[in-house]
Design a protein around this motif. Sequence first.
Motif, PDB file in Angstrom:
ATOM      1  N   TYR A   1      13.570  -3.424 -15.157  1.00 21.81           N
ATOM      2  CA  TYR A   1      13.412  -4.078 -14.236  1.00 21.81           C
ATOM      3  C   TYR A   1      11.893  -4.157 -14.053  1.00 21.81           C
ATOM      4  N   GLN A   2      11.151  -3.060 -14.526  1.00 19.79           N
ATOM      5  CA  GLN A   2       9.661  -2.948 -14.392  1.00 19.79           C
ATOM      6  C   GLN A   2       9.120  -3.894 -15.210  1.00 19.79           C
ATOM      7  N   GLN A   3       9.637  -4.419 -16.322  1.00 21.41           N
ATOM      8  CA  GLN A   3       8.895  -5.750 -16.977  1.00 21.41           C
ATOM      9  C   GLN A   3       9.176  -7.041 -16.353  1.00 21.41           C
TER      10      GLN A   3
ATOM     11  N   GLY B   1      13.254  -7.797 -20.942  1.00 24.06           N
ATOM     12  CA  GLY B   1      13.275  -8.671 -19.899  1.00 24.06           C
ATOM     13  C   GLY B   1      14.384  -8.418 -18.842  1.00 24.06           C
ATOM     14  N   VAL B   2      14.665  -9.238 -17.821  1.00 23.41           N
ATOM     15  CA  VAL B   2      15.613  -9.021 -16.829  1.00 23.41           C
ATOM     16  C   VAL B   2      16.884 -10.063 -16.979  1.00 23.41           C
ATOM     17  N   CYS B   3      17.686 -10.137 -16.129  1.00 22.15           N
ATOM     18  CA  CYS B   3      18.899 -10.960 -16.664  1.00 22.15           C
ATOM     19  C   CYS B   3      18.436 -12.242 -16.787  1.00 22.15           C
TER      20      CYS B   3
ATOM     21  N   PRO C   1      22.529   2.594 -12.073  1.00 22.21           N
ATOM     22  CA  PRO C   1      21.523   3.192 -11.198  1.00 22.21           C
ATOM     23  C   PRO C   1      20.413   1.837 -10.989  1.00 22.21           C
ATOM     24  N   TYR C   2      20.909   0.851 -10.322  1.00 23.58           N
ATOM     25  CA  TYR C   2      19.693  -0.036 -10.110  1.00 23.58           C
ATOM     26  C   TYR C   2      20.051  -0.751  -8.790  1.00 23.58           C
TER      27      TYR C   2
END
Length: 272
Positions: free
Chosen positions: A152-154, A170-172, A206-207
């Motif tokens: 998530y930080q990226q 990356g993210v989704c 944990p998001y």
Amino acid sequence: MRIRLGYDIEMALNAPTTLLGALHVHPSRAEDLQTPEAFRIEPPLPLKHYHDAFGNLFTRIDIPAGTGSIRLHNNTVIEDSGQPDLVLPQARQHALHELPSDLFRFLLPSRYCELDSGLLAFAWNRFGTTPEGWPRVQAICDYVHQHLRFDYQQARANRTALQTWREGVGVCRDFAHLAVTLCRCMNIPARYVTGYLGDIGIPPVPYPMDFSAWFEAYLGERWHTFDARHNTPRIGRVPMARGLDAADVPITMVFGWSRLDRFKVVTDELTP
């Protein structure tokens, strides 16, 4: 199975502008809604609804001067089968001459899914010997799932599939863009999907809850759901919009400066 869906989004603004958003459950799932979507905006402003070229329901909000912030709420309950995503390993890939003409747009490059790059040669070298059809799309999902690190930080709103491939993170939406691009490289029509996907049938993660992105590939005369990020069939997937890539299906797009001050998404299974 019943699932409660909704969100609470607040944005700060500094000038009159217009907001467009795919803020509703996709029309294909409208009949599954157990209660009407309770969408509202603070302060109250006129809403205009329309369907785009992909059949998505969009909302337009013209925001006047002096509106320092807006807050978007939605809440509904939808009936879901409770079954995981359908898996059909026998679904075949269509030769190009068999495809309906309107599907060729899902083979072309788009804003975040560029084909005229090293990805085209890579895709044929990597997947050219895999069995066509479902096994080939699954091989693409396996590769993307293993090649990318979810972080998530990226997250970056302007990252393309090629950049995702090179950066390996990356993210989704990035997982979906890379998988869509690789499918198109292999002449498999693929489209991007955004919507709700809760932690149903899996251990909690944990998001914070967020909207999700996955993709669909056209095989065996129909669209099928694939998810390169999770790479396993999931329960309770509810689409909001479909398009060539994320540029076509923004949850919110503000034409001007804005700052996200609140973002909460709800996707919870209700107790029977």
